[in-house]
Design a protein around this motif. Structure first.
Motif, PDB file in Angstrom:
ATOM      1  N   ALA A  69      57.728  39.479  18.451  1.00  0.00           N
ATOM      2  CA  ALA A  69      57.197  38.644  17.377  1.00  0.00           C
ATOM      3  C   ALA A  69      58.226  37.588  16.965  1.00  0.00           C
ATOM      4  N   TYR A  70      57.775  36.667  16.132  1.00  0.00           N
ATOM      5  CA  TYR A  70      58.604  35.489  15.820  1.00  0.00           C
ATOM      6  C   TYR A  70      59.837  35.833  14.992  1.00  0.00           C
ATOM      7  N   VAL A  71      59.814  36.923  14.217  1.00  0.00           N
ATOM      8  CA  VAL A  71      60.984  37.244  13.392  1.00  0.00           C
ATOM      9  C   VAL A  71      62.177  37.576  14.276  1.00  0.00           C
ATOM     10  N   ILE A  72      61.968  38.500  15.242  1.00  0.00           N
ATOM     11  CA  ILE A  72      63.075  38.884  16.127  1.00  0.00           C
ATOM     12  C   ILE A  72      63.447  37.708  17.041  1.00  0.00           C
ATOM     13  N   THR A  73      62.448  36.969  17.496  1.00  0.00           N
ATOM     14  CA  THR A  73      62.737  35.790  18.347  1.00  0.00           C
ATOM     15  C   THR A  73      63.612  34.790  17.594  1.00  0.00           C
ATOM     16  N   PHE A  74      63.300  34.565  16.336  1.00  0.00           N
ATOM     17  CA  PHE A  74      64.097  33.636  15.520  1.00  0.00           C
ATOM     18  C   PHE A  74      65.520  34.157  15.337  1.00  0.00           C
ATOM     19  N   LEU A  75      65.661  35.447  15.064  1.00  0.00           N
ATOM     20  CA  LEU A  75      66.995  36.036  14.891  1.00  0.00           C
ATOM     21  C   LEU A  75      67.797  35.989  16.186  1.00  0.00           C
ATOM     22  N   GLN A  76      67.124  36.150  17.319  1.00  0.00           N
ATOM     23  CA  GLN A  76      67.812  36.077  18.615  1.00  0.00           C
ATOM     24  C   GLN A  76      68.288  34.663  18.903  1.00  0.00           C
ATOM     25  N   LYS A  77      67.487  33.672  18.515  1.00  0.00           N
ATOM     26  CA  LYS A  77      67.910  32.282  18.728  1.00  0.00           C
ATOM     27  C   LYS A  77      69.129  31.944  17.885  1.00  0.00           C
ATOM     28  N   LEU A  78      69.186  32.539  16.685  1.00  0.00           N
ATOM     29  CA  LEU A  78      70.361  32.304  15.836  1.00  0.00           C
ATOM     30  C   LEU A  78      71.579  33.073  16.323  1.00  0.00           C
ATOM     31  N   GLY A  79      71.357  34.015  17.235  1.00  0.00           N
ATOM     32  CA  GLY A  79      72.456  34.807  17.754  1.00  0.00           C
ATOM     33  C   GLY A  79      72.853  35.964  16.864  1.00  0.00           C
ATOM     34  N   TRP A  80      71.987  36.304  15.915  1.00  0.00           N
ATOM     35  CA  TRP A  80      72.305  37.387  14.984  1.00  0.00           C
ATOM     36  C   TRP A  80      72.006  38.763  15.568  1.00  0.00           C
ATOM     37  N   VAL A  81      71.074  38.825  16.506  1.00  0.00           N
ATOM     38  CA  VAL A  81      70.741  40.105  17.145  1.00  0.00           C
ATOM     39  C   VAL A  81      70.711  39.902  18.646  1.00  0.00           C
ATOM     40  N   GLY A  82      70.866  41.013  19.375  1.00  0.00           N
ATOM     41  CA  GLY A  82      70.859  40.954  20.825  1.00  0.00           C
ATOM     42  C   GLY A  82      69.456  41.008  21.389  1.00  0.00           C
ATOM     43  N   PRO A  83      69.312  40.827  22.709  1.00  0.00           N
ATOM     44  CA  PRO A  83      67.976  40.842  23.335  1.00  0.00           C
ATOM     45  C   PRO A  83      67.299  42.209  23.287  1.00  0.00           C
ATOM     46  N   ALA A  84      68.091  43.260  23.147  1.00  0.00           N
ATOM     47  CA  ALA A  84      67.508  44.612  23.136  1.00  0.00           C
ATOM     48  C   ALA A  84      67.241  45.113  21.716  1.00  0.00           C
TER      49      ALA A  84
END
Length: 519
Positions: A332-347
């Motif tokens: 979903a867009y929340v995790i996708t957005f956080l991944q783009k910011l580099g705050w969370v990893g792909p897993a």
């Protein structure tokens, strides 16, 4: 612990005062349990005295009564009929006839099945021509239900019989004193006049008994049976009594599978209490904070801010929770957005990590609960006497002092009952957990337990499962293997936990202890 005088207490710091009050509360818990035990003992003793007095009164009524009264001991309503009270007499007689008829036709049979709850279940018979047909046998569920109804009927009959004896004694004493007995017409008029409260309460009490008391007692009885996947009357099977085995299973700490049942139960009940605490008090604190901010002098467009929060209530909670649940899914867009910011990893995943899931459901519950608390707090704050704040200003009290000494005590007094009901409701808050996580992350505990009758119980728990969602898993949520017996035991434990917590919280609420302070 050290007990401070009033002067010593006033010299303590804010943290010291809080610690002292908290220790006083902890020290009072053993005394509360002691007083509760004494109260229970006194109640039992009082009940014993009441039973003894009733037995003595029954004997004296028979000994001193006339022949009409004595015959009424065997034929209910006999004395009332001969004394001209036709309505009472016929009602008593009808009750006795109905009771005898029921016991002969059905009640005696079901009571005889009490020890086994059925002998032969549904059978498929093949005749000589090869035709198959089903022969309905005993139904344990039906037998247990009718046993319970029969026992209730017996209790009702005994109570009616005792009432019949009392009415004969009253009628006999009235006639001896030269007074006239009430006629049937006068009895009916009384039910619409001085006894009208009994007439109005009859239907609600019957509803409470049928839809609340009866299911609770039935559930308690089910907890002592093996009613489950392999003993389901709907499939033509029987279940029977197994004593305390289900309770032993629930509290078992022996590892007979990949996890212990007792450990899983302990973790779920701990999380349930933690969830109820944060879901209640975080909502309460944040709701009060928002209400204070909106009500603060100088804030413009107060009606607009309140209106925006009220509009969120208009959206069905079902839709809100499902939307948020999907928004935090892995793709979903929340995790996708956080991944783009580099705050969370792909897993990274919110719903596959236990502690992230628990934190998120608490935060989301606060977000959807703030509008309700804001409205409640706003209504209370508008009714706090303004002269209290003016007097405190004269005495030199600042905003913090005014909040802790005036606003908060007033809020706690008025909203105390709401806090208690809200905490109790959150212990059984099925919607938020089920719609957000479904009780997951899954497979927190995989449980395989062997029962004494050879039945194997296989179930699992989720990381955010409350007791109520675990009940769902054990019954409706696991239609292939429903374990109604274990679910009944968990329900009893839920009741005990909710009752204990509610009693403790109720006794420490300001609205219960210091009502005269706000008169």
């Amino acid at each position: 612990m050290t007990h401070y005088t009033d002067l010593e207490y006033l010299k303590l710091s804010a943290f010291g005062k809080f610690s002292y009050k908290f220790l006083l509360f902890l020290s009072a818990i053993p005394l509360w349990f002691k007083n509760t035990g004494i109260s229970i003992w006194k109640a039992l003793k009082k009940f014993g005295v009441k039973v003894r007095d009733e037995a003595v009164d029954i004997w004296l009524t028979f000994k001193e009564g006339d022949w009409k009264t004595r015959v009424s001991y065997l034929i209910m309503g006999f004395g009332s009929l001969l004394r001209g009270q036709w309505v009472r007499g016929l009602l008593f007689l009808f009750m006795e006839v109905a009771f005898i008829f029921y016991m002969v036709v059905a009640g005696g049979y079901y009571l005889s099945m009490f020890g086994t709850l059925g002998l032969v279940g549904r059978q498929t018979i093949v005749d000589e021509d090869g035709w198959e047909y089903i022969v309905e046998g005993d139904n344990s569920f039906k037998i247990l239900l009718y046993i319970l109804l029969t026992l209730m009927f017996i209790v009702a009959f005994i109570w009616t019989w005792r009432l019949n004896v009392k009415q004969n004694k009253i009628a006999q004493d009235l006639l001896k004193s030269g007074k006239k007995l009430r006629s049937g017409k006068e009895d009916l008029q009384s039910l619409l006049d001085d006894q009208f409260h009994k007439t109005m309460l009859a239907l609600p009490l019957a509803g409470i008994f049928i839809f609340t008391v009866l299911p609770i007692v039935f559930m308690i009885l089910v907890a002592f049976t093996n009613y489950g996947a392999n003993h389901d009357p709907a499939s033509g099977q029987l279940f029977t009594w197994i004593g305390w085995e289900n309770f032993d299973l629930l509290f078992s700490m022996k590892s007979t599978g990949s996890s212990e049942f007792g450990v899983a139960f302990g973790e779920i009940i701990a999380w349930t209490l933690m969830w109820a605490f944060f879901a209640t008090f975080l909502n309460y604190i944040c709701g009060i904070f928002v209400a204070l901010m909106i009500n603060k002098k100088g804030i413009k467009f107060k009606k607009i801010w309140r209106g925006i929060l009220v509009l969120t209530i208009a959206i069905p909670q079902f839709i809100t929770l499902l939307y948020i649940s999907k928004s935090f899914n892995d793709n979903a867009y929340v995790i996708t957005f956080l991944q783009k910011l580099g705050w969370v990893g792909p897993a990274f995943s919110f719903w596959k990590n236990v502690w992230w899931s628990r934190a998120l459901v608490i935060i989301i519950n606060v977000w959807i609960g703030i509008p309700y608390l804001m409205l409640i707090a706003t209504g209370v704050l508008m009714n706090v006497p303004a002269d209290l704040y003016e007097s405190s200003k004269i005495d030199g009290a600042g905003p913090v002092k005014q909040f802790t000494k005036i606003t908060l005590p007033y809020l706690l007094f008025v909203t105390g009952p709401y806090l208690l009901t809200s905490f109790t409701g959150n212990l059984n808050n099925f919607n938020v957990i089920f719609l957000l996580t479904g009780g997951g992350p899954e497979n927190q505990h995989m449980i395989t337990m062997q029962m004494a009758d050879g039945t194997t119980i296989t179930t699992q728990t989720g990381g955010t499962d409350l007791l109520i969602t675990w009940l769902y898993r054990l019954t409706v949520g696991s239609s292939e293997q429903p374990y109604y017996n274990v679910a009944a035991v968990i329900s009893i434990m839920m009741f005990l936990v909710v009752a204990l917590v509610s009693l403790i919280v109720y006794n420490i609420l300001p609205s219960n202890r210091g009502e005269e302070d706000f008169q």
